[in-house]
Every structure is written in C-alpha cells, then in structure tokens.
Design a protein around this motif. Structure first.
Motif, short mmCIF file in Angstrom:
data_model
loop_
_atom_site.label_atom_id
_atom_site.label_comp_id
_atom_site.label_asym_id
_atom_site.label_seq_id
_atom_site.Cartn_x
_atom_site.Cartn_y
_atom_site.Cartn_z
N GLU A 93 0.81 -1.21 0.00
CA GLU A 93 0.00 0.00 0.00
C GLU A 93 0.84 1.26 0.00
O GLU A 93 0.34 2.34 -0.27
N LEU A 94 2.10 1.17 0.41
CA LEU A 94 3.02 2.30 0.35
C LEU A 94 4.24 1.85 -0.43
O LEU A 94 4.93 0.91 -0.04
N LYS A 95 4.52 2.54 -1.55
CA LYS A 95 5.61 2.12 -2.43
C LYS A 95 6.56 3.28 -2.66
O LYS A 95 6.12 4.42 -2.88
N ILE A 96 7.85 3.00 -2.59
CA ILE A 96 8.88 3.97 -2.92
C ILE A 96 9.46 3.54 -4.25
O ILE A 96 9.96 2.41 -4.38
N CYS A 97 9.37 4.39 -5.25
CA CYS A 97 9.69 3.99 -6.61
C CYS A 97 10.64 5.00 -7.27
O CYS A 97 10.57 6.20 -7.00
N VAL A 98 11.50 4.48 -8.16
CA VAL A 98 12.37 5.31 -8.99
C VAL A 98 11.76 5.40 -10.38
O VAL A 98 11.35 4.40 -10.97
N ASN B 254 19.23 3.21 -10.42
CA ASN B 254 18.07 2.65 -9.72
C ASN B 254 18.26 2.60 -8.21
O ASN B 254 17.37 2.19 -7.49
N LYS B 255 19.40 3.03 -7.74
CA LYS B 255 19.71 2.85 -6.33
C LYS B 255 19.31 4.08 -5.52
O LYS B 255 19.49 5.21 -5.95
N PHE B 256 18.79 3.81 -4.33
CA PHE B 256 18.52 4.89 -3.40
C PHE B 256 18.61 4.34 -1.98
O PHE B 256 18.52 3.13 -1.74
N TYR B 257 18.79 5.24 -1.04
CA TYR B 257 18.85 4.90 0.38
C TYR B 257 17.57 5.41 1.03
O TYR B 257 17.13 6.54 0.78
N LEU B 258 16.96 4.57 1.85
CA LEU B 258 15.72 4.92 2.53
C LEU B 258 15.88 4.76 4.03
O LEU B 258 16.33 3.72 4.50
N VAL C 15 18.83 0.28 -2.50
CA VAL C 15 17.64 -0.36 -3.02
C VAL C 15 17.62 -0.23 -4.54
O VAL C 15 17.96 0.81 -5.09
N ILE C 16 17.24 -1.27 -5.22
CA ILE C 16 17.17 -1.26 -6.68
C ILE C 16 15.73 -1.00 -7.10
O ILE C 16 14.84 -1.82 -6.91
N GLY C 17 15.48 0.15 -7.65
CA GLY C 17 14.23 0.41 -8.35
C GLY C 17 13.03 0.75 -7.51
O GLY C 17 12.37 1.75 -7.75
N HIS C 18 12.69 -0.07 -6.50
CA HIS C 18 11.47 0.17 -5.76
C HIS C 18 11.52 -0.58 -4.43
O HIS C 18 12.34 -1.46 -4.22
N TYR C 19 10.63 -0.17 -3.52
CA TYR C 19 10.47 -0.89 -2.26
C TYR C 19 9.03 -0.70 -1.81
O TYR C 19 8.46 0.39 -1.95
N LYS D 49 13.72 9.84 5.19
CA LYS D 49 14.88 10.41 4.51
C LYS D 49 15.18 9.56 3.28
O LYS D 49 15.27 8.33 3.38
N ILE D 50 15.29 10.21 2.14
CA ILE D 50 15.60 9.51 0.88
C ILE D 50 16.85 10.13 0.27
O ILE D 50 16.92 11.35 0.11
N VAL D 51 17.81 9.28 -0.03
CA VAL D 51 19.03 9.71 -0.70
C VAL D 51 19.07 9.02 -2.07
O VAL D 51 18.98 7.79 -2.15
N SER D 52 19.21 9.81 -3.13
CA SER D 52 19.28 9.25 -4.48
C SER D 52 20.74 9.23 -4.93
O SER D 52 21.50 10.19 -4.71
#
Length: 464
Positions: free
Chosen positions: A29-34, A40-44, A73-77, A100-103
């Motif tokens: 229900e909650l998605k973090i997406c690139v 595709n990598k990000f830190y959450l 993370v690759i692509g989504h979580y 906090k999101i780091v791209s």
C-alpha cells in the motif's frame, strides 16, 4: 489540428503514468519507486516521530521507536499497511514517520537528499477503507531525471482516474507533514482505536514496593506493567489486589495518584476503588498508582454495663474514605467491625481537611422492654473524631433505668428508696456498678429518667 495536439498530449501523459507505474511492481500500500532513472539505487531511512502502532493478530501494539534503513535499493520498495500483512512485505506501522531519501548516481555518489514527515495515523487507510474514487495505494516517487539537476521527489495517490499528484517534496521539507488521509480525498483522520501505554502500579505508600495487579480493559494487569488506553476519552481502572502485608504490617488499598499527562475526572473521590481519567497521545511516560496505607482493625460497640457489657442496637459511623457522613451501622453482638481502618488518617479531601474517622452514640437503647440511657464512653451522642494508630475498640456505655448490679439496691431493708415531691415527681437514689445514681419519674413510676446527664452523682468505683 488543435484536437490532434490535445490527444497527443493525453496519450503521452497516460504513457508516462503507466511507465511510472510499471516501474513500481509488487504488492503493497506504500511504495517507494524510482522513475526516469539515472541510477536505480537509493537509500531509505524511516524513523518514528512520536508513537507508532502496529496490528499484530488484530491487536494494537505500540512501536515506541520504529526504525527502518534500506541501503542501495534497486528500483522500488513496498510496505504493507498495518492491517494488510502479506508474506515477504514489510509492515509499516501507524504513526508519524520521519523519512529520509538519498538518491545515487551511477557512480554511487549522492545526487540529492530529501527529508519530510509522513503521517500514517489513519485507521481507514490502514484497513483499506476507500472514499469516493480513491484507493489507499500510495506512491513516493523518486525522479532521477537528468534534466533535473537536483532531482525530484513527489507523492502520488491512485484513483479510478489514474495517478494524481499530491505534492512535491523540497530539498529539506522536514518542517512539514504530509497526511496519508489526503490520499483518500478526506479532510480528517480516524484514530478511534489508537491507544497509548500507561504503566499501572500498586505500591506501599512512600516506597517503591510494587506488587499484585489492577484491572483495566477487562484484563488483570500486573503492577509495573503497561496497559494501552485510548486517548482523549474517559476511561476507568479498578483496583485489583486489595490487601497485602509489608514489614509485618497490613496495608490496604487506599488512594490513587498519577503522573503528568494523566487527568483524573473532576470531583472524583480518590479513595474509591475506581479511577476515572483521560490521557493524551504525548510520547511521555505516563503512570497511575494505587497506593496502600497501613490498616488496623477497628471495633465500635455499645455496652449495657449492668448486663455484662453486651452490645446491642446501632451506632453511627463516619468514614472519610467514603461519604464522610455519619451512617447507621449495626452494633449488636461483637459491635460494628471495620477490618481495614487506615492508620493516622489525615485527608485533604474537599471541603474538609485533616479528616478523621468518627463515631456517634444513640441517646437511648430499648432492650427487653427496659430503657438504657447513654452514660459515658469513648464517643459521645454529639459525635467524636479520632485517628487509628493500632488495633482499636471504641465503647459507648449505657445505664439501665431502675436497674442495679448491687444485690441490695432495691431490697426492702427499712430504708426509704423513693421520695415523692409536691410536683408529683418520684425521685430515686441507689447504688449500681460502684456508683450512686439519681433517677426521676414524672408519671408515678411508669417511666424513669437518669439525671445528671446520664452520669452518676457520686462515683465510688470505676465503670467496667
């Protein structure tokens, strides 16, 4: 031509929406997406701000310090809402979350950092309730587009009309909060079942000695344990353990005290077995304590001295831990008995202060057809206050009219016992219980009244 251009714009927009959605596979229900990735990598990082709650076996459980860090993370979580747990998907709790999101770029260097708060404290979103065309599925989109030097993070909701932009996130949006219920198209959240923990105690007054249990929400709660309560609504705790021994002395359930962030109900008698209160959502330690105070047995009785001191009829008793008013209590037999009279009782319970127990004697007792009149005792017919410092017995003494425990008091032994005066009153003086008593009768002996306020006119011995 204008119509063709408009249709082309619509097609491009829908393609962009579907492309973004396609890059966010999986359930949740909650998605973090690139989207538009340069990498595709990000830190959450997600931390709780204040209380968070979680559904475990349909029960609400507090998560006081929720933390979740996901690196590279690759692509989504994806996360599941609190009451929709699927296998292999993280469960995100109700709460106000610091995100906090780091791209990263292709070389592993941070391109941008976004910080914001997301408030998930809505039971409807948690349980999948929908409003109008809105669904609860929610996206945090990370746009790594090359034409955006600083990158872009924005939030989207999903309705029957497709994705809808909720708002964008500035480079540092940490002073603002996005409310999850706006994704459902409603103005306010539902927190009717949210609860906060309150620690419950039984303690010996002025000590840290903790023992026994209390009753709350239909549960027996061990002293020192937490129990969850709804906030901003009136609730009740009931004493459970009533009596305990400590340091070779009995202690009994006495009064309630509470910490900050707990508000007792107005005009409440703190010595009742129930404690009515409200609490707040503030994430601070909150407690309610049932204090125990030393007690001793208290007996209050009447004594018909000439009949061996038997106790009959009633007394009046005042208990400041209840109504603080004189109430009729039976004293026949062993007398009125209170097993748990509190030691050295001084209570600041409005409107009186330094309150004490009290006993008041009846004026006369009729027993087996004879009247007995109050003579003396540890408490008067007007009422007497006292405190308890040990096992205590309070006695009111009664003298029977025309009655003596002296064998020759009324014998015909050539002594004149009665005198009639000109006003037709009969007068009688006699000995009983080692003292001399004076009675009068205004009706030629039908009824008699002990004079001198019920006391002997001459005390030879001591009333037993």
């Amino acid at each position: 031509m204008k119509l063709q251009n408009f249709l082309m714009i619509v097609i491009i927009y829908l393609y962009a929406i579907n492309s973004s959605y396609a890059q966010c596979p999986g359930r949740g229900e909650l998605k973090i997406c690139v989207e538009n990735p340069t990498s595709n990598k990000f830190y959450l990082s997600i931390e709780s701000s204040g209380y968070c709650w979680d559904y475990i076996s349909s029960q609400i459980v507090l998560v006081p310090n929720y933390e979740r860090s996901i690196d590279s993370v690759i692509g989504h979580y994806s996360f599941d809402a609190p009451k929709s747990k699927d296998n292999n998907i993280d469960l995100i709790p109700w709460g106000k979350l610091k995100i906090k999101i780091v791209s990263y770029d292709n070389y592993g260097s941070a391109r941008f950092v976004k910080r914001f708060y997301l408030d998930l404290r809505d039971e409807n979103w948690s349980q999948g309730i929908t409003y109008s065309d809105y669904q609860r599925d929610t996206w945090i989109m990370i746009d790594q587009s090359a034409n955006d030097e600083n990158g872009f993070v924005y939030l989207r909701g999903f309705s029957s009309n497709g994705f809808e932009l909720i708002r964008g996130i500035a480079d540092d949006d940490s002073n603002s909060t996005i409310n999850i219920w706006t994704f459902l198209g409603i103005q306010s959240n539902n927190t009717s079942n949210f609860k906060v923990p309150v620690t419950l105690f039984n303690k010996i007054e002025n000590t840290d000695t903790s023992f026994g249990y209390l009753s709350a929400n239909g549960n027996q709660v061990r002293s020192g344990n937490e129990e969850p309560f709804k906030f901003n609504v009136n609730q009740t705790i009931t004493h459970g353990t009533l009596d305990t021994n400590f340091a070779s002395k009995r202690h009994y359930s006495f009064e309630w005290t509470n910490s900050d962030f707990i508000t007792p109900s107005s005009n409440q008698n703190f010595y009742d077995g129930n404690f009515n209160f409200t609490t707040v959502i503030d994430q601070q330690f909150k407690s309610i304590t049932r204090n125990f105070h030393p007690v001793y047995p208290l007996t209050i009785k009447n004594s018909l001295d000439e009949l061996g001191g038997i106790s009959v009829d009633n007394i009046y008793f005042k208990d400041p831990t209840t109504t603080n008013n004189y109430e009729t209590k039976p004293a026949t037999g062993s007398g009125f008995y209170k097993d748990n009279a509190f030691n050295d009782l001084h209570i600041d319970l409005p409107p009186l202060t330094n309150q004490k127990y009290g006993a008041k004697a009846v004026n006369t007792i009729n027993y087996n057809g004879r009247n007995y009149q109050y003579s003396s005792g540890d408490f008067s017919t007007e009422g007497t206050d006292f405190i308890i410092t040990s096992p205590t017995t309070k006695v009111a003494h009664y003298k029977g009219t025309q009655l003596s425990n002296t064998a020759n008091a009324f014998n015909s032994n050539s002594q004149r016992k009665y005198v009639k005066t000109d006003d037709e009153y009969l007068h009688l003086v006699y000995e009983s219980m080692g003292s001399v008593w004076y009675e009068v009768s205004p009706d030629n002996g039908a009824t008699w009244y002990i004079q001198n306020n019920g006391k002997p006119i001459s005390t030879v011995g001591t009333i037993g």
